[in-house]
Design a protein around this motif. Structure first.
Motif, PDB file in Angstrom:
ATOM      1  N   LYS A 640      58.591  20.163  31.968  1.00 27.14           N
ATOM      2  CA  LYS A 640      57.695  21.174  31.397  1.00 27.14           C
ATOM      3  C   LYS A 640      56.802  20.457  30.389  1.00 27.14           C
ATOM      4  O   LYS A 640      57.296  19.687  29.575  1.00 27.14           O
ATOM      5  CB  LYS A 640      58.532  22.254  30.699  1.00 27.14           C
ATOM      6  N   LEU A 641      55.473  20.683  30.453  1.00 24.55           N
ATOM      7  CA  LEU A 641      54.644  19.981  29.469  1.00 24.55           C
ATOM      8  C   LEU A 641      53.367  20.736  29.143  1.00 24.55           C
ATOM      9  O   LEU A 641      52.935  21.615  29.888  1.00 24.55           O
ATOM     10  CB  LEU A 641      54.333  18.552  29.935  1.00 24.55           C
ATOM     11  N   MET A 642      52.802  20.417  28.006  1.00 26.01           N
ATOM     12  CA  MET A 642      51.511  20.970  27.589  1.00 26.01           C
ATOM     13  C   MET A 642      50.495  19.854  27.696  1.00 26.01           C
ATOM     14  O   MET A 642      50.672  18.775  27.124  1.00 26.01           O
ATOM     15  CB  MET A 642      51.575  21.446  26.138  1.00 26.01           C
ATOM     16  N   LEU A 643      49.413  20.105  28.406  1.00 26.24           N
ATOM     17  CA  LEU A 643      48.410  19.083  28.653  1.00 26.24           C
ATOM     18  C   LEU A 643      47.084  19.549  28.072  1.00 26.24           C
ATOM     19  O   LEU A 643      46.709  20.718  28.223  1.00 26.24           O
ATOM     20  CB  LEU A 643      48.272  18.888  30.166  1.00 26.24           C
ATOM     21  N   SER A 644      46.379  18.657  27.410  1.00 30.46           N
ATOM     22  CA  SER A 644      45.071  19.027  26.861  1.00 30.46           C
ATOM     23  C   SER A 644      44.136  19.453  27.986  1.00 30.46           C
ATOM     24  O   SER A 644      44.079  18.806  29.031  1.00 30.46           O
ATOM     25  CB  SER A 644      44.414  17.833  26.157  1.00 30.46           C
ATOM     26  N   ASN A 645      43.407  20.518  27.755  1.00 31.87           N
ATOM     27  CA  ASN A 645      42.441  20.978  28.746  1.00 31.87           C
ATOM     28  C   ASN A 645      41.136  20.229  28.535  1.00 31.87           C
ATOM     29  O   ASN A 645      40.198  20.737  27.939  1.00 31.87           O
ATOM     30  CB  ASN A 645      42.252  22.502  28.617  1.00 31.87           C
ATOM     31  N   GLU A 646      41.130  18.978  28.967  1.00 36.94           N
ATOM     32  CA  GLU A 646      39.922  18.185  28.801  1.00 36.94           C
ATOM     33  C   GLU A 646      39.691  17.357  30.057  1.00 36.94           C
ATOM     34  O   GLU A 646      40.627  17.061  30.801  1.00 36.94           O
ATOM     35  CB  GLU A 646      40.045  17.275  27.567  1.00 36.94           C
ATOM     36  N   PRO A 647      38.452  16.964  30.330  1.00 36.95           N
ATOM     37  CA  PRO A 647      38.153  16.226  31.557  1.00 36.95           C
ATOM     38  C   PRO A 647      39.009  14.976  31.658  1.00 36.95           C
ATOM     39  O   PRO A 647      39.168  14.250  30.686  1.00 36.95           O
ATOM     40  CB  PRO A 647      36.671  15.862  31.421  1.00 36.95           C
ATOM     41  N   ILE A 695      59.627  10.777  30.926  1.00 36.94           N
ATOM     42  CA  ILE A 695      59.386  11.707  29.823  1.00 36.94           C
ATOM     43  C   ILE A 695      58.983  10.937  28.553  1.00 36.94           C
ATOM     44  O   ILE A 695      58.058  11.325  27.834  1.00 36.94           O
ATOM     45  CB  ILE A 695      60.633  12.595  29.572  1.00 36.94           C
ATOM     46  N   ALA A 696      59.675   9.805  28.341  1.00 32.53           N
ATOM     47  CA  ALA A 696      59.342   8.992  27.164  1.00 32.53           C
ATOM     48  C   ALA A 696      57.893   8.500  27.244  1.00 32.53           C
ATOM     49  O   ALA A 696      57.139   8.547  26.258  1.00 32.53           O
ATOM     50  CB  ALA A 696      60.300   7.804  27.070  1.00 32.53           C
ATOM     51  N   ALA A 697      57.472   8.077  28.435  1.00 29.23           N
ATOM     52  CA  ALA A 697      56.096   7.598  28.603  1.00 29.23           C
ATOM     53  C   ALA A 697      55.095   8.726  28.365  1.00 29.23           C
ATOM     54  O   ALA A 697      54.042   8.531  27.747  1.00 29.23           O
ATOM     55  CB  ALA A 697      55.923   7.015  30.001  1.00 29.23           C
ATOM     56  N   LEU A 698      55.445   9.924  28.828  1.00 25.57           N
ATOM     57  CA  LEU A 698      54.545  11.071  28.651  1.00 25.57           C
ATOM     58  C   LEU A 698      54.405  11.432  27.179  1.00 25.57           C
ATOM     59  O   LEU A 698      53.334  11.820  26.713  1.00 25.57           O
ATOM     60  CB  LEU A 698      55.060  12.283  29.443  1.00 25.57           C
ATOM     61  N   LYS A 699      55.562  11.306  26.445  1.00 25.69           N
ATOM     62  CA  LYS A 699      55.531  11.629  25.020  1.00 25.69           C
ATOM     63  C   LYS A 699      54.522  10.749  24.301  1.00 25.69           C
ATOM     64  O   LYS A 699      53.877  11.165  23.332  1.00 25.69           O
ATOM     65  CB  LYS A 699      56.925  11.443  24.397  1.00 25.69           C
ATOM     66  N   ALA A 700      54.399   9.523  24.785  1.00 31.04           N
ATOM     67  CA  ALA A 700      53.498   8.569  24.128  1.00 31.04           C
ATOM     68  C   ALA A 700      52.035   8.809  24.482  1.00 31.04           C
ATOM     69  O   ALA A 700      51.142   8.262  23.849  1.00 31.04           O
ATOM     70  CB  ALA A 700      53.910   7.149  24.515  1.00 31.04           C
ATOM     71  N   SER A 701      51.798   9.619  25.490  1.00 28.63           N
ATOM     72  CA  SER A 701      50.415   9.805  25.948  1.00 28.63           C
ATOM     73  C   SER A 701      49.639  10.738  25.028  1.00 28.63           C
ATOM     74  O   SER A 701      50.182  11.725  24.526  1.00 28.63           O
ATOM     75  CB  SER A 701      50.416  10.368  27.369  1.00 28.63           C
ATOM     76  N   LYS A 702      48.332  10.420  24.843  1.00 34.53           N
ATOM     77  CA  LYS A 702      47.573  11.262  23.905  1.00 34.53           C
ATOM     78  C   LYS A 702      47.158  12.593  24.524  1.00 34.53           C
ATOM     79  O   LYS A 702      46.842  13.542  23.831  1.00 34.53           O
ATOM     80  CB  LYS A 702      46.345  10.502  23.370  1.00 34.53           C
ATOM     81  N   VAL A 703      47.153  12.705  25.886  1.00 32.99           N
ATOM     82  CA  VAL A 703      46.770  13.991  26.477  1.00 32.99           C
ATOM     83  C   VAL A 703      47.928  14.970  26.554  1.00 32.99           C
ATOM     84  O   VAL A 703      47.746  16.137  26.860  1.00 32.99           O
ATOM     85  CB  VAL A 703      46.154  13.812  27.895  1.00 32.99           C
ATOM     86  N   VAL A 704      49.149  14.485  26.302  1.00 31.96           N
ATOM     87  CA  VAL A 704      50.324  15.360  26.374  1.00 31.96           C
ATOM     88  C   VAL A 704      50.760  15.743  24.969  1.00 31.96           C
ATOM     89  O   VAL A 704      51.039  14.888  24.150  1.00 31.96           O
ATOM     90  CB  VAL A 704      51.484  14.656  27.105  1.00 31.96           C
ATOM     91  N   SER A 705      50.805  17.036  24.678  1.00 32.55           N
ATOM     92  CA  SER A 705      51.178  17.417  23.320  1.00 32.55           C
ATOM     93  C   SER A 705      52.641  17.815  23.224  1.00 32.55           C
ATOM     94  O   SER A 705      53.233  17.805  22.159  1.00 32.55           O
ATOM     95  CB  SER A 705      50.296  18.562  22.839  1.00 32.55           C
ATOM     96  N   TYR A 706      53.226  18.168  24.345  1.00 28.65           N
ATOM     97  CA  TYR A 706      54.636  18.544  24.317  1.00 28.65           C
ATOM     98  C   TYR A 706      55.220  18.250  25.676  1.00 28.65           C
ATOM     99  O   TYR A 706      54.578  18.504  26.704  1.00 28.65           O
ATOM    100  CB  TYR A 706      54.799  20.037  23.995  1.00 28.65           C
ATOM    101  N   VAL A 707      56.429  17.694  25.754  1.00 26.67           N
ATOM    102  CA  VAL A 707      57.065  17.460  27.050  1.00 26.67           C
ATOM    103  C   VAL A 707      58.576  17.528  26.924  1.00 26.67           C
ATOM    104  O   VAL A 707      59.152  17.081  25.938  1.00 26.67           O
ATOM    105  CB  VAL A 707      56.639  16.103  27.667  1.00 26.67           C
ATOM    106  N   SER A 708      59.237  18.133  27.936  1.00 21.09           N
ATOM    107  CA  SER A 708      60.699  18.140  27.961  1.00 21.09           C
ATOM    108  C   SER A 708      61.162  18.355  29.395  1.00 21.09           C
ATOM    109  O   SER A 708      60.390  18.773  30.252  1.00 21.09           O
ATOM    110  CB  SER A 708      61.255  19.253  27.073  1.00 21.09           C
ATOM    111  N   ARG A 709      62.402  18.033  29.626  1.00 21.07           N
ATOM    112  CA  ARG A 709      62.961  18.321  30.952  1.00 21.07           C
ATOM    113  C   ARG A 709      63.184  19.823  31.064  1.00 21.07           C
ATOM    114  O   ARG A 709      63.663  20.454  30.125  1.00 21.07           O
ATOM    115  CB  ARG A 709      64.297  17.581  31.106  1.00 21.07           C
ATOM    116  N   SER A 710      62.814  20.401  32.181  1.00 20.27           N
ATOM    117  CA  SER A 710      63.021  21.833  32.369  1.00 20.27           C
ATOM    118  C   SER A 710      64.274  22.063  33.179  1.00 20.27           C
ATOM    119  O   SER A 710      64.477  21.446  34.224  1.00 20.27           O
ATOM    120  CB  SER A 710      61.828  22.451  33.092  1.00 20.27           C
ATOM    121  N   MET A 711      65.143  22.929  32.672  1.00 16.62           N
ATOM    122  CA  MET A 711      66.388  23.197  33.394  1.00 16.62           C
ATOM    123  C   MET A 711      66.383  24.609  33.966  1.00 16.62           C
ATOM    124  O   MET A 711      67.427  25.200  34.219  1.00 16.62           O
ATOM    125  CB  MET A 711      67.575  23.020  32.447  1.00 16.62           C
ATOM    126  N   GLN A 712      65.208  25.193  34.111  1.00 20.30           N
ATOM    127  CA  GLN A 712      65.176  26.544  34.669  1.00 20.30           C
ATOM    128  C   GLN A 712      64.420  26.583  35.987  1.00 20.30           C
ATOM    129  O   GLN A 712      63.476  25.865  36.146  1.00 20.30           O
ATOM    130  CB  GLN A 712      64.467  27.507  33.712  1.00 20.30           C
TER     131      GLN A 712
END
Ligand code: MN
Length: 712
Positions: A640-647, A695-712
């Motif tokens: 599950k992640l939040m991604l910046s809405n940018e080009p 997930i660790a790599a995504l956390k480091a990315s500037k376009v990703v503001s939130y990331v976690s494993r989804s268990m649902q």
């Protein structure tokens, strides 16, 4: 009842090398073991095995057979074990008694005789040693001889079973004498009135023609002698049952002597048979259509004889059977005669077509012991016979499984089978069935044929049904997937998605229906973008669109990987298995299996919230763990992640995951605001560690503001 020394003397009279000591010990053993047990007749029980042994001596069987005959009921009816018999009487006797005990158990399982043919085949298939069958028939014969002591309802059942199963079996192995006696007793029991009226008529005809039969015999004897043929001539009264059968078949009554007496001319060799036939035909008028040459074309059970009908001496219509002594012996005693012949070191012809292999062994074997020892009934060894819970028999090719059995019962049973009880115990669907197994198929309406089954079923019916289902079902899956992909693609571009728009472009894709288009997209034959461009030819593809397109291409691949084996320990082999969609377990997660009613085993992570639902049903929990080869498979983790809405954000995300050897198999936009996309990503990974790295790599990315494993 035969006394001990009498029995031993009879065996020794035809087999001087018989094991006298073992015979004596077996007699005493049977007597002691059956002890005070009584037959319904009031006789001591041990009189039965002794009589059975006596019947076996009629066929001059070896001492192993006689001993096994004496012991045949000890394991079933007393506290004797097969081990005990093996220790005291050796391996062969033990195996035969074991075979007979198993047959007795099979008999009890069969609740009805609707499938007598299958049951006969089962008995043949189970009688690996032909002596098992010979003893079984002798056992049945003695039980029939003492049938009148049984209760009436039991009598009728046993008599019918004898007519349906054992008499044809005796005929099958050529034991005419046994067959006839079994039939006569059963007939008397089942059709008392018919039997009595035929007997009365027979008595009448016998009195009327009392002088005729000897006259005809002496005339025929004279005819043969005058022509230099050495022959024995006899007149044999046909049995009431065979008369009754003929009356039924021809729907006629019997009036003449010719209907009840068969005359026999028995000569030394085959040439004399045809010479005798020539003499008979030249002296007497032939009755049309009564001539049969079973010498040149024997019956399937090996029966050989010439039959002809003539207007004989005294202008009486008579039937004459012409055969050699050896043919006669084989016709009456069947396979047992072959054994007796070998023992007497006489030459045996290949009289039995169906037991040719058996005779080859006989001819190669240096002594009769070896012959019987090596004689395995090769019949039906390519088939197994199993029972339904109601006692019906189902015949299947060897190596069949419960799924084959289920399809043989009915295709709807096959389509919905989820498990099987074999002899009362839950067993995997891929278990290979054995002769005599009782199989209960567990079904669930929610079940469907599984492609997994195709790997172990052997019957054409099961294979065809599974493949038909999988083909149809795959198309359904492709249609659903294709529709989702199209809808997502169109919406992703903020374009209207309507069936009408797609119907307009059917010809572009050689499609006949909208489902055809969905299926093609779902299967990856055409892309969702091809369809979008056909519907909106003027539309320019956006950047995000390109990335989504690449996901779509990959999502098809995932579908194909579904059939790969799952590397999990502790599963029930053959049972369908799938990873739960709620928690997406990965190698490295602690896992647990839940047996579901419809879909086999669902694999959950140990901390999945859904497991609470099954807290009260511990019997559905399976203790499973990842196997050594677990990482070889492709597993899906959900992020599950939040991604910046940018080009370019989606492209960055996709690249990042690709660089970490992950593969996005599905993407779901849960929420979309001016500044963010909230996404659920399904990523193909090796295991938990792999997912954690991504997930660790995504956390480091500037376009990703939130990331976690989804268990649902
Ligand atoms: Mn018995």
């Amino acid at each position: 009842m035969l006394r001990q020394y009498e029995l031993v003397d009879i065996v020794k009279s035809y087999d001087p090398n018989a094991d006298e000591d073992a015979l004596n010990r077996a007699y005493v053993f049977a007597m002691k073991k059956h002890g005070a047990q009584l037959r319904t007749s009031g006789d001591p029980y041990y009189s039965h095995p002794v009589e059975v042994a006596g019947i076996l001596t009629r066929f001059k069987l070896d001492s192993t057979s006689i001993i096994a005959g004496l012991l045949h009921d000890t394991v079933e009816d007393t506290n004797t074990s097969v081990e005990e018999i093996r220790k005291l009487f050796g391996e062969q006797v033990a195996q035969i008694v074991d075979g007979l005990t198993k047959l007795a158990m099979i008999e009890q399982k069969s609740a009805n005789n609707k499938q007598a043919e299958n049951f006969r085949k089962l008995l043949l298939a189970m009688s690996e040693d032909i002596r098992v069958l010979l003893i079984k028939l002798a056992d049945r014969l003695h039980n029939m001889r003492t049938l009148h002591y049984c209760a009436a309802d039991k009598r009728a059942r046993i008599a019918k079973e004898t007519l349906d199963i054992y008499a044809p079996l005796a005929e099958r192995i050529g034991m005419q004498e046994v067959k006839t006696e079994l039939e006569e007793i059963a007939f008397r029991e089942l059709h008392k009135e018919a039997y009595e009226s035929i007997q009365a008529r027979l008595n009448f005809l016998r009195e009327q023609g009392s002088d005729v039969v000897p006259k005809i015999i002496s005339r025929l004897q004279k005819d043969m002698k005058e022509n230099g043929i050495k022959a024995e001539v006899s007149g044999r009264e046909k049995s009431p049952y065979s008369i009754w059968r003929k009356m039924q078949q021809k729907n006629a009554s019997f009036e003449q002597l010719s209907d009840i007496i068969a005359f026999r001319i028995i000569v030394d060799d085959v040439a004399s048979c045809y010479q005798s036939l020539g003499i008979v035909h030249s002296k007497y008028h032939m009755v049309p259509r009564r001539f049969k040459d079973y010498i040149s074309t024997p019956k399937p059970n090996g029966y050989k004889s010439i039959h002809t009908g003539v207007i004989g001496p005294n202008n009486t219509r008579i039937e004459i059977q012409i055969r050699t002594h050896e043919m006669h012996e084989v016709n009456e005693k069947g396979v047992a005669a072959h054994w007796a012949y070998k023992q007497g070191e006489k030459v045996v012809g290949k009289n039995f077509r169906w037991i040719r292999e058996l005779l080859e062994i006989l001819e190669q074997a240096s002594n009769p012991e070896e012959f019987l020892e090596n004689t395995k009934l090769e019949m039906y060894n390519d088939q197994v016979f199993c029972f339904t819970p109601k006692g019906d028999l189902i015949g299947l090719p060897v190596n069949s499984t419960p799924v084959d059995f289920a399809y043989a019962v009915h295709s709807s049973v096959g389509d919905t089978c989820v498990g099987a009880k074999i002899n009362g115990e839950i067993r995997p669907l891929r278990t290979v069935l054995q002769n005599g197994d009782q199989v209960e198929i567990l079904t669930s309406k929610a079940q469907h044929p599984s492609p997994e089954w195709d790997r172990f079923v052997v019957t054409g019916k099961a294979k065809a049904a599974i493949r038909r289902y999988v083909r149809a079902h795959k198309r359904d899956q492709f249609i659903t997937l294709g529709e989702q992909l199209l809808e997502r693609t169109f919406k992703g571009e903020n374009l209207e998605f309507s069936e009408k728009g797609i119907v307009n472009v059917l010809p572009n894709f050689e499609a006949e229906s909208i489902d055809d288009i969905y299926a093609k997209v779902g299967e990856g034959l055409i892309s969702a973008w091809d369809v979008l461009k056909a519907v909106y030819p003027a539309y320019k593809q956006s950047k995000i669109g390109k990335v989504v397109k690449s996901f779509i291409g990959k999502s098809v691949r995932k579908d194909k990987s579904k059939g790969e084996p799952l590397k999990i320990k502790g599963l029930i082999p053959g049972m369908a298995v799938h990873f739960a969609g709620c928690c997406h377990p990965l190698p490295g997660d602690r896992i647990v299996g839940i047996v579901t009613t419809g879909k086999g085993v669902a694999v959950h992570t140990i901390d999945c919230k859904l497991l609470e639902k099954f807290a009260d049903e511990p019997e559905r929990w399976l203790d499973i763990s990842w196997g050594d080869a677990a990482e070889d498979g492709v597993h899906t983790g959900r992020i599950k992640l939040m991604l910046s809405n940018e080009p370019g954000a989606l492209a960055d995300l996709s690249n990042l995951i690709a660089r970490n050897n992950g593969n996005i198999s599905n993407l779901n936009i849960v929420n979309r605001t001016i500044s963010y996309f909230e996404l659920l990503l399904d990523v193909e990974v090796k295991d938990l560690k792999h997912l954690t790295e991504i997930i660790a790599a995504l956390k480091a990315s500037k376009v990703v503001s939130y990331v976690s494993r989804s268990m649902q």
